[in-house]
Design a protein around this motif. Structure first.
Motif, PDB file in Angstrom:
ATOM      1  N   ALA A   9       0.825  -1.214   0.000  1.00 35.07           N
ATOM      2  CA  ALA A   9       0.000   0.000   0.000  1.00 35.07           C
ATOM      3  C   ALA A   9       0.856   1.259   0.000  1.00 35.07           C
ATOM      4  O   ALA A   9       0.517   2.272   0.612  1.00 35.07           O
ATOM      5  N   GLY A  10       2.025   1.204  -0.677  1.00 35.61           N
ATOM      6  CA  GLY A  10       2.833   2.401  -0.890  1.00 35.61           C
ATOM      7  C   GLY A  10       2.286   3.170  -2.091  1.00 35.61           C
ATOM      8  O   GLY A  10       1.136   2.966  -2.496  1.00 35.61           O
ATOM      9  N   PHE A  11       3.108   4.037  -2.666  1.00 36.52           N
ATOM     10  CA  PHE A  11       2.654   4.823  -3.820  1.00 36.52           C
ATOM     11  C   PHE A  11       2.197   3.927  -4.969  1.00 36.52           C
ATOM     12  O   PHE A  11       1.133   4.145  -5.557  1.00 36.52           O
ATOM     13  N   ILE A  31      -3.490  -4.882   0.213  1.00 30.04           N
ATOM     14  CA  ILE A  31      -2.913  -5.390   1.469  1.00 30.04           C
ATOM     15  C   ILE A  31      -1.502  -4.858   1.687  1.00 30.04           C
ATOM     16  O   ILE A  31      -0.794  -4.504   0.736  1.00 30.04           O
ATOM     17  N   ALA A  41       6.676   6.137   2.543  1.00 32.73           N
ATOM     18  CA  ALA A  41       6.351   7.558   2.704  1.00 32.73           C
ATOM     19  C   ALA A  41       5.460   7.805   3.934  1.00 32.73           C
ATOM     20  O   ALA A  41       5.096   8.952   4.209  1.00 32.73           O
ATOM     21  N   HIS A  61       9.140  16.191  -5.037  1.00 30.87           N
ATOM     22  CA  HIS A  61       9.623  17.096  -6.080  1.00 30.87           C
ATOM     23  C   HIS A  61       9.458  16.425  -7.429  1.00 30.87           C
ATOM     24  O   HIS A  61       9.674  15.226  -7.567  1.00 30.87           O
ATOM     25  N   TYR A 216       1.261 -11.193   1.688  1.00 28.58           N
ATOM     26  CA  TYR A 216       0.804 -11.869   0.475  1.00 28.58           C
ATOM     27  C   TYR A 216       0.805 -13.391   0.633  1.00 28.58           C
ATOM     28  O   TYR A 216      -0.132 -14.078   0.209  1.00 28.58           O
ATOM     29  N   PRO A 233       9.311  -6.937  -3.038  1.00 27.86           N
ATOM     30  CA  PRO A 233      10.563  -7.320  -3.702  1.00 27.86           C
ATOM     31  C   PRO A 233      10.342  -8.468  -4.684  1.00 27.86           C
ATOM     32  O   PRO A 233       9.757  -9.488  -4.338  1.00 27.86           O
ATOM     33  N   PHE A 252      16.599   3.481  11.619  1.00 27.97           N
ATOM     34  CA  PHE A 252      16.253   4.867  11.934  1.00 27.97           C
ATOM     35  C   PHE A 252      16.227   5.064  13.440  1.00 27.97           C
ATOM     36  O   PHE A 252      15.600   4.288  14.157  1.00 27.97           O
ATOM     37  N   ASP A 347       7.752  10.547  -7.224  1.00 29.42           N
ATOM     38  CA  ASP A 347       7.043  10.987  -8.433  1.00 29.42           C
ATOM     39  C   ASP A 347       7.256   9.993  -9.574  1.00 29.42           C
ATOM     40  O   ASP A 347       6.350   9.755 -10.374  1.00 29.42           O
TER      41      ASP A 347
HETATM   42  P1  FAD Z   1       7.144   1.068  -0.922  1.00 30.06           P
HETATM   43  O1  FAD Z   1       6.841   2.407  -0.381  1.00 30.06           O
HETATM   44  O2  FAD Z   1       8.354   0.338  -0.415  1.00 30.06           O
HETATM   45  O3  FAD Z   1       5.867   0.146  -0.706  1.00 30.06           O
HETATM   46  C1  FAD Z   1       5.884  -1.240  -0.865  1.00 30.06           C
HETATM   47  C2  FAD Z   1       4.987  -1.832   0.210  1.00 30.06           C
HETATM   48  O4  FAD Z   1       4.821  -3.233  -0.060  1.00 30.06           O
HETATM   49  C3  FAD Z   1       5.599  -1.747   1.607  1.00 30.06           C
HETATM   50  O5  FAD Z   1       4.743  -1.002   2.456  1.00 30.06           O
HETATM   51  C4  FAD Z   1       5.736  -3.197   2.047  1.00 30.06           C
HETATM   52  O6  FAD Z   1       5.424  -3.401   3.415  1.00 30.06           O
HETATM   53  C5  FAD Z   1       4.725  -3.906   1.162  1.00 30.06           C
HETATM   54  N1  FAD Z   1       5.030  -5.314   0.931  1.00 30.06           N
HETATM   55  C6  FAD Z   1       6.164  -5.840   0.446  1.00 30.06           C
HETATM   56  N2  FAD Z   1       6.080  -7.182   0.373  1.00 30.06           N
HETATM   57  C7  FAD Z   1       4.841  -7.510   0.834  1.00 30.06           C
HETATM   58  C8  FAD Z   1       4.153  -8.743   1.020  1.00 30.06           C
HETATM   59  N3  FAD Z   1       4.715  -9.939   0.711  1.00 30.06           N
HETATM   60  N4  FAD Z   1       2.892  -8.719   1.514  1.00 30.06           N
HETATM   61  C9  FAD Z   1       2.294  -7.543   1.856  1.00 30.06           C
HETATM   62  N5  FAD Z   1       2.911  -6.343   1.685  1.00 30.06           N
HETATM   63  C10 FAD Z   1       4.158  -6.335   1.187  1.00 30.06           C
HETATM   64  N6  FAD Z   1      11.444   9.782  -2.787  1.00 30.06           N
HETATM   65  C11 FAD Z   1      11.233  11.089  -3.079  1.00 30.06           C
HETATM   66  O7  FAD Z   1      10.602  11.396  -4.095  1.00 30.06           O
HETATM   67  N7  FAD Z   1      11.698  12.082  -2.256  1.00 30.06           N
HETATM   68  C12 FAD Z   1      12.380  11.819  -1.109  1.00 30.06           C
HETATM   69  O8  FAD Z   1      12.786  12.734  -0.386  1.00 30.06           O
HETATM   70  C13 FAD Z   1      12.618  10.450  -0.771  1.00 30.06           C
HETATM   71  N8  FAD Z   1      13.299  10.133   0.334  1.00 30.06           N
HETATM   72  C14 FAD Z   1      13.496   8.822   0.659  1.00 30.06           C
HETATM   73  C15 FAD Z   1      14.183   8.526   1.833  1.00 30.06           C
HETATM   74  C16 FAD Z   1      14.387   7.201   2.203  1.00 30.06           C
HETATM   75  C17 FAD Z   1      15.135   6.899   3.482  1.00 30.06           C
HETATM   76  C18 FAD Z   1      13.896   6.146   1.367  1.00 30.06           C
HETATM   77  C19 FAD Z   1      14.125   4.716   1.759  1.00 30.06           C
HETATM   78  C20 FAD Z   1      13.229   6.448   0.199  1.00 30.06           C
HETATM   79  C21 FAD Z   1      13.011   7.779  -0.179  1.00 30.06           C
HETATM   80  N9  FAD Z   1      12.322   8.109  -1.333  1.00 30.06           N
HETATM   81  C22 FAD Z   1      12.117   9.429  -1.644  1.00 30.06           C
HETATM   82  C23 FAD Z   1      11.804   7.071  -2.254  1.00 30.06           C
HETATM   83  C24 FAD Z   1      10.355   6.678  -1.949  1.00 30.06           C
HETATM   84  O9  FAD Z   1      10.281   6.143  -0.647  1.00 30.06           O
HETATM   85  C25 FAD Z   1       9.915   5.635  -2.964  1.00 30.06           C
HETATM   86  O10 FAD Z   1      10.059   6.107  -4.287  1.00 30.06           O
HETATM   87  C26 FAD Z   1       8.455   5.215  -2.814  1.00 30.06           C
HETATM   88  O11 FAD Z   1       8.043   5.158  -1.473  1.00 30.06           O
HETATM   89  C27 FAD Z   1       8.286   3.858  -3.458  1.00 30.06           C
HETATM   90  O12 FAD Z   1       6.945   3.442  -3.414  1.00 30.06           O
HETATM   91  P2  FAD Z   1       6.602   1.906  -3.669  1.00 30.06           P
HETATM   92  O13 FAD Z   1       5.117   1.800  -3.592  1.00 30.06           O
HETATM   93  O14 FAD Z   1       7.267   1.430  -4.909  1.00 30.06           O
HETATM   94  O15 FAD Z   1       7.328   1.088  -2.502  1.00 30.06           O
END
Ligand code: FAD
Ligand code: UDP
Length: 381
Positions: A9-11, A31, A41, A61, A216, A233, A252, A347
């Protein structure tokens, strides 16, 4: 029966849940194995009532108006231009390296033109720029590279910059003017009420059911669904068949201090000293007024949640093996930083998710017999 199971439930997962629920009128189970939405985030109020980012500083940004406009449906914004200082040789100087950085560090009074010459005299001819070391030494020379980049990168990645793809340090520009903003993008904002509020508005829809603390592996055989979007992953999805893909993690340390301000900018980087890479003071980012202040120290590590794909040629080759497996699965869509093994900002992930949504619509036209569209009105913001 859900039309879609969305893992994460990320971006990536939240944008796709929103698009599918609203535009395709289909039912989504979203989920996450963590106990909250928002992925990395996610932000929350600490015990003193200070808004902090659980997984380190996130600053929005972008140059893409379309992405900014899309997210603006779910949040108002607070203008914020991010500034970072680096502690080098006992001084606090701007990073990205700019005119003031060099003048302060060396006690000089160079103009922008002088600085171009100054860099040119120190820049090394490395031939083809391949590594993260090449990027920096070919621009500013070895001394500034050692002071600002070598130690920080070795801490952050556990690798020498010469072992990392050029794209890593190329994220940080070099300037000859006095611009001390960390990002040069056209749109630089923070969500006015935080990221978590924004995510809540994004996924609040009758067609979306959210389940946290749900992995999952536990859900997939319990809940019937037609198609899958996976944002975790990619190596884990395939049971590490070709071996583990390296992801760098962070520990952290969140602290609250009984003082109003701790540092003059949102982030201070420590390329030469300490085990942590940087210290964030959130009130600069959030604009919150509070008698106390909240900080986060970031300690890089190999163990723990996967945060960063590690851009190196052999890792990319391993990822490609997994990608080939993924391409052979038409009912599963791999999206996001972990599932596509890309060092993407927020973004870029939103852009990737919106592009995936367009591909889904091309592959599975609404009303094609896949499911009957059930369009439900959005809850007004
Ligand atoms: P994620 O946010 O990682 O979401 C994936 C989700 O899937 C997680 O919540 C995880 O729990 C869930 N998941 C994984 N496997 C399973 C499973 N088997 N079952 C259920 N759930 C599962 N970007 C910017 O633009 N500006 C910034 O300043 C910036 N700063 C950052 C600082 C840090 C320290 C980090 C680590 C990243 C930063 N980023 C920043 C990048 C940003 O966090 C990512 O681009 C963005 O959050 C990615 O979104 P996502 O949905 O791909 O992944
Ligand atoms: N970097 C560095 N010194 C700094 C800032 C950045 O060496 O003061 C290098 C380091 O390798 C880092 C990369 O540049 O991982 C990208 O920095 P950025 O701030 O974009 O990293 P992120 O916010 O994604 O952790």
């Amino acid at each position: 029966m859900y039309d879609w199971l969305i893992v994460g439930a990320g971006f990536a997962g939240s944008v796709l849940a929103e698009r599918i629920a609203v535009d395709r009128g289909e039912r989504v189970l979203l989920i996450d194995r963590r106990n909250h939405i928002g992925g990395n985030a996610y932000d929350r109020y600490d015990e003193e009532g200070l808004l902090i980012h659980q997984y380190g500083p996130h600053i929005f940004h972008t140059n893409a108006k379309q992405i900014f406009d899309y997210l603006s449906r779910f949040t108002e914004w607070r203008p914020y231009e991010h500034r970072v200082l680096a502690e080098v040789d006992g001084m606090l100087v701007p990073i990205p390296i700019n005119l003031d950085t060099v003048n302060k560090l060396y006690g000089l009074h160079l103009t922008s033109e002088d600085l171009e010459q100054w860099f040119a005299e120190r820049a090394e001819d490395v031939g083809e720029i391949r590594t993260s070391e090449d990027v920096v030494v070919s621009k500013v020379g070895r001394e500034l590279y050692e002071k600002f980049f070598r130690g920080y990168t070795r801490k952050q990645w556990g690798l020498d910059p010469s072992e990392l793809d050029k794209s890593v340090t190329a994220r940080v520009p070099t300037r000859t003017n006095r611009d001390d903003r960390y990002f040069g993008d056209e749109f630089q904002f923070m969500p006015k009420y935080g990221y978590t509020r924004m995510f809540e508005r994004m996924v609040r829809h009758p067609n979306i059911h959210v389940m946290t603390q749900a992995d999952y592996h536990d859900v997939k055989d319990l809940v019937p669904f037609r198609r899958l979007i996976y944002t975790g992953p990619i190596d884990e999805y395939f049971d590490f068949r070709f071996g583990k893909l390296p992801y760098r993690s962070l520990r952290f340390e969140h602290v609250t201090l009984d003082e109003e301000w701790h540092q003059s900018v949102g982030v201070v980087n420590y390329p030469q000293t300490y085990d942590y890479t940087r210290v964030t003071e959130y009130k600069h980012l959030t604009g919150q007024k509070h008698a106390k202040t909240a900080l986060t120290y970031e300690f890089p590590t190999d163990e723990g949640d996967p945060y960063y794909p590690v851009p190196k040629p052999e890792n990319q080759a391993l990822y490609k093996q997994y990608e080939r497996l993924a391409e052979a699965m038409p009912d599963v869509w791999f999206v996001g930083r972990l599932a596509t093994y890309r060092y993407y900002n927020m973004d870029q992930i939103v852009g990737q998710a919106l592009a995936t949504f367009r591909r889904i619509n091309e592959t599975l036209p609404i009303g094609s017999g896949f499911t009957m569209p059930r369009r439900a009105a959005r809850i007004p913001l």
